[in-house]
Write an enzyme that holds these catalytic residues in place. Structure first.
Site, PDB file in Angstrom:
ATOM      1  N   HIS A 104       1.026  -1.551  -0.084  1.00  0.00           N
ATOM      2  CA  HIS A 104       0.101   0.358  -0.080  1.00  0.00           C
ATOM      3  C   HIS A 104       0.903   1.178   0.077  1.00  0.00           C
ATOM      4  O   HIS A 104       2.228   0.637   0.611  1.00  0.00           O
ATOM      5  CB  HIS A 104      -0.972   0.332   1.560  1.00  0.00           C
ATOM      6  CG  HIS A 104      -0.349   0.016   2.572  1.00  0.00           C
ATOM      7  ND1 HIS A 104       0.042   1.761   3.076  1.00  0.00           N
ATOM      8  CD2 HIS A 104       0.361  -0.754   3.886  1.00  0.00           C
ATOM      9  CE1 HIS A 104       1.064   0.871   4.426  1.00  0.00           C
ATOM     10  NE2 HIS A 104       0.487   0.285   4.912  1.00  0.00           N
ATOM     11  N   HIS A 135      -0.278  -5.126   2.889  1.00  0.00           N
ATOM     12  CA  HIS A 135       0.718  -4.545   3.856  1.00  0.00           C
ATOM     13  C   HIS A 135       2.595  -4.757   4.223  1.00  0.00           C
ATOM     14  O   HIS A 135       2.876  -6.349   3.621  1.00  0.00           O
ATOM     15  CB  HIS A 135      -0.177  -4.463   5.884  1.00  0.00           C
ATOM     16  CG  HIS A 135      -1.580  -4.271   5.132  1.00  0.00           C
ATOM     17  ND1 HIS A 135      -2.305  -2.680   5.731  1.00  0.00           N
ATOM     18  CD2 HIS A 135      -2.634  -4.978   4.931  1.00  0.00           C
ATOM     19  CE1 HIS A 135      -3.420  -2.556   5.172  1.00  0.00           C
ATOM     20  NE2 HIS A 135      -3.705  -3.818   4.491  1.00  0.00           N
TER      21      HIS A 135
END
Length: 214
Positions: A9, A150
């Site tokens: 991200h 992530h």
């Protein structure tokens, strides 16, 4: 065979002030919004059949950037969420280093043994990321997909894909924000075309795995 783009991200406001974001979410920072736009351009002429994303906002917004021009559908998987570290979640890195010393020491030195204070173990994250990846590729034979997740979560996934051994976490390179990696998966065989590439980000600098005790 499945072609898989793996994307971390874009940067958030929490990243900028070194707050540990596990179960919590903070908005994309100004830099993060810029990275999102640059990711959109990078994927503009890349065909994607679908995108698998963590449902957490920072990952989903990044997935929307990846999908902007190619219009690939976004499928959320809870298994792609970031590690949740319980009562330490949302705290500054320095605070965690000073107040959760066993957790911080394990994170730096023996990450495969991490047990979060009221949250997940690293082993649990490793297993769910592995299972999420296998689910995605099993549903995508002869397709091209992206997976958006992530830092710690993807660290575990890359460790599985490269070494198939959680004890190799320290030997696995951490992915940069908004970076793209490309691999093919064919009957259990993994081949990387490139890894942790952020050449689309102007002025990007490589970063190492975050350390509590540098």
């Amino acid at each position: 065979m499945v072609k898989v783009y793996i994307v971390r991200h874009c940067p958030t406001e929490g990243n900028a002030v070194r707050v540990f974001q596990g179960g919590i979410d903070t908005p994309l920072s100004k830099k993060g919004e810029e990275c999102k736009e640059l990711l959109s351009v990078r994927f503009r002429n890349i065909h994607l059949d679908k995108i698998y994303s963590s449902p957490q906002k920072r990952a989903y917004l990044t997935a929307e950037g990846v999908a902007l021009y190619n219009k690939a559908p976004i499928i959320t998987l809870d298994g792609l969420k970031e590690i949740h570290i319980g009562e330490a979640d949302g705290k500054p890195w320095q605070y965690i280093a000073e107040n959760y010393r066993d957790f911080a020491a394990k994170w730096d030195n023996e990450p495969w043994l991490v047990t979060s204070p009221g949250g997940e173990t690293m082993a649990e994250v490793y297993e769910r990321m592995k299972n999420s990846f296998l689910k995605a590729v099993s549903e995508s034979e002869n397709q091209t997909i992206a997976i958006v997740s992530h830092g710690c979560a993807l660290h575990n996934l890359m460790c599985y894909l490269i070494f198939n051994d959680i004890k190799k976490l320290k030997e696995t390179d951490f992915l940069n924000h908004a970076s793209v990696s490309l691999l093919t998966y064919d009957n259990g065989e993994v081949s990387f075309e490139y890894y942790n590439d952020n050449s689309h980000i102007i002025g990007a600098k490589p970063v190492s795995r975050p350390l509590f005790y540098p």
